[in-house]
Design an enzyme around this catalytic site. Sequence first.
Site, short mmCIF file in Angstrom:
data_model
loop_
_atom_site.label_atom_id
_atom_site.label_comp_id
_atom_site.label_asym_id
_atom_site.label_seq_id
_atom_site.Cartn_x
_atom_site.Cartn_y
_atom_site.Cartn_z
N GLN A 92 0.84 -1.40 0.14
CA GLN A 92 -0.11 -0.13 0.02
C GLN A 92 0.75 1.25 -0.08
OE1 GLN A 92 -2.76 0.27 3.31
NE2 GLN A 92 -3.82 1.84 2.46
N HIS A 98 -8.32 1.51 -1.15
CA HIS A 98 -8.97 1.62 -2.67
C HIS A 98 -8.83 0.30 -3.39
CE1 HIS A 98 -4.40 2.58 -2.63
NE2 HIS A 98 -4.34 2.17 -3.79
#
Length: 132
Positions: A92, A98
């Site tokens: 990430q 997301h």
Amino acid sequence: MDCIFCKIANGEIPSATLYEDDMFRVILDVNPASKGHALILPKEHAKDLYELSDETASRALTLARDMAAKMTDALDCEGLNLVQNNGEIAGQTVFHFHMHLIPRYRGDTVKVGWKPYRLTDEMKTELLSALK
């Protein structure tokens, strides 16, 4: 808060938007892994999966399914990876939940995977004990 994905999801920063509703914006990734690579961005900030509300989590997966079907038809891709990373160690880089929708094409160079190892009986017992 100075979250770039909050600003994009809420329309403060222009994006190539594929879909928008009251909770989400789906955009083309500016650094795509393949043709049509898109991001599903919730409008409400949550750092990662662990902070996501039940409603947002549920709607995110339904939206991913619907967008994947639409992208597969429109782009004539042969498959699609749905990728979601949590924490720096997991890849990430933007700390706003997301999901990546990555269309896959025969002969593409996208690499999403790992080298599998053998699950031993000892590890299985340990994991079952810890996770049940």
